[in-house]
Design an enzyme around this catalytic site. Structure first.
Site, PDB file in Angstrom:
ATOM      1  CG  ASP A  99      -2.177   0.798   1.728  1.00  0.00           C
ATOM      2  OD1 ASP A  99      -2.081   1.694   0.421  1.00  0.00           O
ATOM      3  OD2 ASP A  99      -2.837   0.420   1.001  1.00  0.00           O
ATOM      4  CG  ASP A 195      -4.360   5.857   1.370  1.00  0.00           C
ATOM      5  OD1 ASP A 195      -4.911   5.109   1.293  1.00  0.00           O
ATOM      6  OD2 ASP A 195      -3.275   6.742   1.590  1.00  0.00           O
ATOM      7  CD  GLU A 238      -8.334   5.535  -1.240  1.00  0.00           C
ATOM      8  OE1 GLU A 238      -9.280   4.739  -0.603  1.00  0.00           O
ATOM      9  OE2 GLU A 238      -7.141   6.284  -0.891  1.00  0.00           O
ATOM     10  CG  HIS A 312      -9.228  -0.706   4.800  1.00  0.00           C
ATOM     11  ND1 HIS A 312      -8.849  -0.893   3.291  1.00  0.00           N
ATOM     12  CD2 HIS A 312      -8.374   0.500   5.320  1.00  0.00           C
ATOM     13  CE1 HIS A 312      -7.723   0.171   3.223  1.00  0.00           C
ATOM     14  NE2 HIS A 312      -7.968   1.615   4.056  1.00  0.00           N
ATOM     15  CG  ASP A 313     -11.415   2.579   3.924  1.00  0.00           C
ATOM     16  OD1 ASP A 313     -10.332   2.645   5.210  1.00  0.00           O
ATOM     17  OD2 ASP A 313     -10.880   2.980   2.847  1.00  0.00           O
TER      18      ASP A 313
HETATM   19  C1  NOJ Z   1      -7.548   5.651   2.315  1.00  0.00           C
HETATM   20  C2  NOJ Z   1      -7.678   4.691   3.473  1.00  0.00           C
HETATM   21  O1  NOJ Z   1      -7.618   3.563   2.596  1.00  0.00           O
HETATM   22  C3  NOJ Z   1      -7.526   4.688   4.557  1.00  0.00           C
HETATM   23  O2  NOJ Z   1      -8.263   3.813   5.312  1.00  0.00           O
HETATM   24  C4  NOJ Z   1      -7.306   6.263   4.774  1.00  0.00           C
HETATM   25  O3  NOJ Z   1      -7.589   6.442   6.145  1.00  0.00           O
HETATM   26  C5  NOJ Z   1      -6.975   6.844   4.354  1.00  0.00           C
HETATM   27  N1  NOJ Z   1      -6.739   7.049   2.554  1.00  0.00           N
HETATM   28  C6  NOJ Z   1      -5.711   8.453   3.973  1.00  0.00           C
HETATM   29  O4  NOJ Z   1      -4.695   7.314   4.014  1.00  0.00           O
END
Ligand code: NOJ
Length: 543
Positions: A99, A195, A238, A312-313
């Site tokens: 990541d 990310d 992302e 995970h979000d």
């Molecule tokens: C996206 C990530 O998936 C998330 O978990 C994170 O809090 C934010 N970007 C900041 O890095």
């Protein structure tokens, strides 16, 4: 278009290291724990692991705040453990995808510490500064600007205070990131999930954040200086692009990224008054079909899709889109059929393969996630715009911790996740029912649906249909039944799903031959005037 790329047909499994497996019984998952479970991933049919950040970090945002890109966080292990993970995974033909958190660093990173020493420090311009903070609000609440007394200046952070945005207009920053990428590629990793990558071209004075005017120049340059030199690497960005923007990033002729996550569905869910994801606006099936069709059709031959329900979000997909109370397994299987026969690279998130559901914690103190805790503080305590009970219900729907609960490996103490030390985040109460050992023992479990779909994608005579085939839909206006057909040369199959917890009649005049796969054991062998049971899903071969 790049048909020989391994990732077009690979199954990518996301691991959130803090929660996957705790090998040393300190209450936190670790790299050795992942190594212990590689055989399981291999049994499942996984080709690559996307590892959420394991770099040294103060863990304000569980590692998405990197203090040193060349060091492993001691809570996860050592660089030796990382090397063994890479080599042990390789023995099982599993690649490791890191990541890459490059939109920001931790405020503990040496670059930022140096940057705070003086405005003449060579690292000062690695970050964004202002002497007059404006009203920008950070993603985790509160101002985006934080005061540094030694400089009498404010630094900019899009996310938490401890996540300081890197200034990509500075060529030295871009070179540092290329160096990090090359260093990890030399170590043997396969590529990167990038990310918040859409934010690197931000122009703060113009209030431009995502997809800024220079972003494509930066990515092309990065591609040329790092991963682009390794022809079989993988990059997945992302962002929250439209299909048009996703094509700009992922068209192979542009030499930027291989694929972008598609958050169209998630934007739909979050579009809801004050509470966004905490009171999710779940699309009905007709809306869902439109989103799927848009991505399948627009990107065809122009870019590349990712297929995912969870990460995970996000909340667990069964809790959002299925019925986690009465049809947990049936709806888990239906969701798998709906998505994973489409075109694109499948991503699954740890625990999705056994149909894990939201944590449903009842107290604020059960939560560890900075986003959940800050939003509770902001909405309930500071702004008083929602009541505590409404927000607690909201967290049960939308907190990121719903997907971060420790993985239940069996029905023993602490779900076999460790040897009894208190886990950093509470284990789900229903682990005796939902755990990996039990799922492996039951050939009819959700796990075997995933395993069978993966095998079908990679090993069946429909492999090319999956990779290259067209996407055609039927019954677009039917609110309960989803039907899509994939065809390539002389090979076609059709997927039929009842996306509801009632029976519904299917009447489709298509000449199907045998059933390739189905979620109920005795599914109907025709599509003409048949009754589909709750969440029944079938794949037919077409004559
Ligand atoms: C996206 C990530 O998936 C998330 O978990 C994170 O809090 C934010 N970007 C900041 O890095």
């Amino acid at each position: 278009m790049n048909d020989n790329k391994w990732w077009k047909n690979a199954i990518i499994y996301q691991i959130y290291p803090k929660s996957f497996k705790d090998s040393n019984n300190d209450g936190i998952g670790d790299l050795k724990g992942i190594i212990e479970k590689l055989d399981y991933l291999s049994f499942l049919g996984v080709d690559a692991i996307w590892l959420s950040p394991i770099y040294d970090s103060p863990m304000e945002d569980n590692g998405y705040d990197v203090a040193d890109y060349f060091k492993i966080a001691p809570i996860f292990g050592t660089m030796e453990d990382m090397d063994s993970l890479i080599s042990e995974a390789k023995k099982r033909n599993i690649r490791i995808i890191m990541d890459l958190v490059a939109n920001h660093t931790s405020k503990e990173h040496v670059w930022f510490k140096e940057a705070c020493k003086s405005i003449d420090n060579p690292y000062h311009d690695y970050f964004y500064w202002s002497d007059k903070p404006d009203d920008k609000i950070s993603d985790f609440c509160g101002s985006s600007w934080e005061y540094v007394e030694s400089l009498n200046l404010y630094y900019y952070h899009y996310f938490a205070k401890g996540q300081v945005d890197l200034n990509w207009t500075n060529p030295k920053v871009r070179q540092e990131i290329a160096n990090i990428i090359n260093w990890w590629l030399d170590k043997g990793v396969a590529g990167f999930r990038m990310d918040a990558i859409e934010l690197i071209g931000k122009e703060l004075d113009k209030n431009i954040f995502a997809n800024g005017p220079k972003i494509h120049d930066y990515l092309r340059e990065l591609n040329e200086n790092s991963f682009g030199k390794k022809k079989d690497s993988i990059t997945v960005g992302e962002g929250w692009p439209t299909t048009k923007i996703a094509i700009e990033y992922t068209n192979p002729e542009h030499h930027e990224l291989d694929m972008m996550f598609n958050f169209d569905l998630i934007s739909h869910i979050w579009k809801n008054n004050d509470l966004e994801k905490f009171e999710p606006n779940i699309p009905n099936l007709i809306e869902l079909k439109k989103i799927f069709a848009r991505w399948q059709n627009d990107l065809k031959d122009k870019g590349w899709n990712t297929l995912f329900w969870e990460n995970h979000d996000l909340a667990r997909c069964i809790s959002n889109f299925g019925n986690d109370r009465f049809y947990r397994e049936e709806s888990a299987k239906a969701l798998a059929y709906m998505l994973y026969f489409q075109q694109g690279t499948p991503f699954i998130y740890q625990g999705q393969e056994i149909g894990m559901i939201n944590a449903y914690y009842t107290k604020l103190s059960d939560y560890q996630d900075i986003d959940s805790i800050n939003k509770y503080q902001d909405k309930v305590i500071d702004k008083k715009i929602v009541s505590s009970s409404r927000m607690l219900k909201g967290l049960q729907r939308g907190s990121r911790d719903n997907a971060r609960t420790p993985i239940p490996w069996n029905d023993k103490e602490n779900a076999g996740w460790n040897n009894g030390a208190t886990p950093w985040l509470k284990i789900i109460p229903n682990y005796k029912e939902i755990n990996i050992e039990k799922a492996i023992a039951n050939k009819d479990s959700v796990l075997y649906t995933y395993k069978d779909i993966f095998k079908f994608r990679k090993e069946s005579e429909y492999r090319d249909t999956i990779i290259n085939g067209s996407y055609e839909t039927y019954l677009d206006d039917d609110p309960y039944i989803y039907v899509y057909k994939r065809s390539y040369n002389d090979k076609s199959f059709i997927v039929v799903v009842n996306y509801d917890d009632d029976n519904h009649e299917l009447d489709l005049n298509i000449d199907v031959s045998n059933i390739i796969m189905s979620s109920y054991k005795d599914s109907p062998s025709s599509t003409r005037k048949v009754i589909l049971r709750p969440y029944e899903a079938i794949v037919y071969k077409i004559k």
